[in-house]
Design a protein around this motif. Structure first.
Motif, PDB file in Angstrom:
ATOM      1  N   UNK A 124      22.513  10.433 -74.322  1.00  0.00           N
ATOM      2  CA  UNK A 124      23.966  10.631 -75.368  1.00  0.00           C
ATOM      3  C   UNK A 124      23.326  12.100 -76.535  1.00  0.00           C
ATOM      4  N   UNK A 125      21.726  11.474 -76.864  1.00  0.00           N
ATOM      5  CA  UNK A 125      20.979  11.694 -77.680  1.00  0.00           C
ATOM      6  C   UNK A 125      20.150  13.221 -77.321  1.00  0.00           C
ATOM      7  N   UNK A 126      20.121  13.224 -76.241  1.00  0.00           N
ATOM      8  CA  UNK A 126      19.580  14.672 -75.137  1.00  0.00           C
ATOM      9  C   UNK A 126      19.892  16.060 -76.033  1.00  0.00           C
ATOM     10  N   UNK A 127      21.359  16.216 -76.153  1.00  0.00           N
ATOM     11  CA  UNK A 127      21.386  17.684 -76.058  1.00  0.00           C
ATOM     12  C   UNK A 127      21.446  17.756 -78.109  1.00  0.00           C
ATOM     13  N   UNK A 128      21.124  17.034 -78.719  1.00  0.00           N
ATOM     14  CA  UNK A 128      21.383  16.947 -80.037  1.00  0.00           C
ATOM     15  C   UNK A 128      19.311  17.233 -80.330  1.00  0.00           C
ATOM     16  N   UNK A 129      18.717  16.727 -79.510  1.00  0.00           N
ATOM     17  CA  UNK A 129      17.180  16.996 -80.156  1.00  0.00           C
ATOM     18  C   UNK A 129      16.664  18.256 -80.204  1.00  0.00           C
ATOM     19  N   UNK A 130      15.760  18.238 -80.931  1.00  0.00           N
ATOM     20  CA  UNK A 130      15.130  19.594 -81.025  1.00  0.00           C
ATOM     21  C   UNK A 130      13.744  19.573 -80.261  1.00  0.00           C
ATOM     22  N   UNK A 131      12.831  20.463 -80.365  1.00  0.00           N
ATOM     23  CA  UNK A 131      12.173  20.213 -79.965  1.00  0.00           C
ATOM     24  C   UNK A 131      10.718  19.071 -80.656  1.00  0.00           C
ATOM     25  N   UNK A 132      11.078  18.119 -81.536  1.00  0.00           N
ATOM     26  CA  UNK A 132      10.523  16.539 -81.784  1.00  0.00           C
ATOM     27  C   UNK A 132      10.425  15.829 -80.304  1.00  0.00           C
ATOM     28  N   UNK A 133       9.562  14.999 -80.132  1.00  0.00           N
ATOM     29  CA  UNK A 133       9.826  13.726 -78.881  1.00  0.00           C
ATOM     30  C   UNK A 133       9.737  12.602 -79.341  1.00  0.00           C
ATOM     31  N   UNK A 134      10.004  12.345 -80.509  1.00  0.00           N
ATOM     32  CA  UNK A 134      10.130  11.065 -80.790  1.00  0.00           C
ATOM     33  C   UNK A 134      11.684  10.490 -81.551  1.00  0.00           C
ATOM     34  N   UNK A 135      12.702   9.777 -80.409  1.00  0.00           N
ATOM     35  CA  UNK A 135      13.650   9.064 -80.313  1.00  0.00           C
ATOM     36  C   UNK A 135      14.404   8.410 -81.543  1.00  0.00           C
ATOM     37  N   UNK A 136      12.907   7.912 -81.915  1.00  0.00           N
ATOM     38  CA  UNK A 136      13.071   7.089 -82.704  1.00  0.00           C
ATOM     39  C   UNK A 136      13.430   5.356 -82.183  1.00  0.00           C
TER      40      UNK A 136
END
Length: 175
Positions: free
Chosen positions: A49-61
């Protein structure tokens, strides 16, 4: 609970095809392996669900707070392998250093050293000429390999993950 500090309850390494590569429980004799396998599987939906909204940051928190005690945090490598750490907020007796951070609460940044150490251990595993990452993929394994395990069996990697899980505490900056 007074006098308790957060600790790692589970570390999961999930392959790029959403197959479990490694699961470590802390401590191993007190945790239900099936329960944590289900929790790790549930984290995959959150990654998607979060993958399309992520940038280069690898930390999903923080992926999700499972209940008042357990919380899941995620990290995605550039190869698509996912690291999930499940933190038990009342995991171990507090020391003088952890009492302060336990009172403040756990921040996403507290887990970055653990994720970086996991990524370093995984990179060292990939650098091993005898380790074949595609052998652990359910999509590329042939019939003979399916009989074996799709789990990571490297003793060195398993020991590194155990060390990370045992040593991590809020505020620790180097693992």
């Amino acid at each position: 609970m007074a006098g308790r500090a957060p600790s790692i309850a589970c570390i999961g390494v999930i392959g790029k095809h959403n197959n479990p590569l490694h699961i470590s429980l802390f401590p191993p004799d007190e945790r239900a392996a099936l329960e944590f396998s289900f929790l790790l599987s549930s984290s995959l939906d959150i990654f998607e669900a979060r993958l399309p909204h992520k940038t280069a940051d690898q930390d999903f928190g923080l992926l999700q707070a499972v209940d008042e005690r357990l919380a899941m945090y995620g990290w995605l490598t550039n190869t698509g392998v996912k690291f999930v750490i499940i933190v038990d907020m009342e995991g171990r007796p507090a020391t003088a250093e952890t009492k302060i951070s336990a009172a403040v609460g756990l921040r996403d940044a507290d887990l970055k050293p653990a994720f970086r150490a996991l990524q370093t251990a995984y990179i060292e595993l990939l650098r091993n000429p005898f380790y074949e990452p595609d052998q652990h993929s359910p999509l590329t394994a042939n019939a003979e390999q399916r009989i074996g395990s799709t789990q990571i069996t490297s003793r060195r990697f398993i020991n590194q993950v155990k060390r990370i899980g045992d040593l991590w505490a809020p505020g620790v900056s180097d693992l």
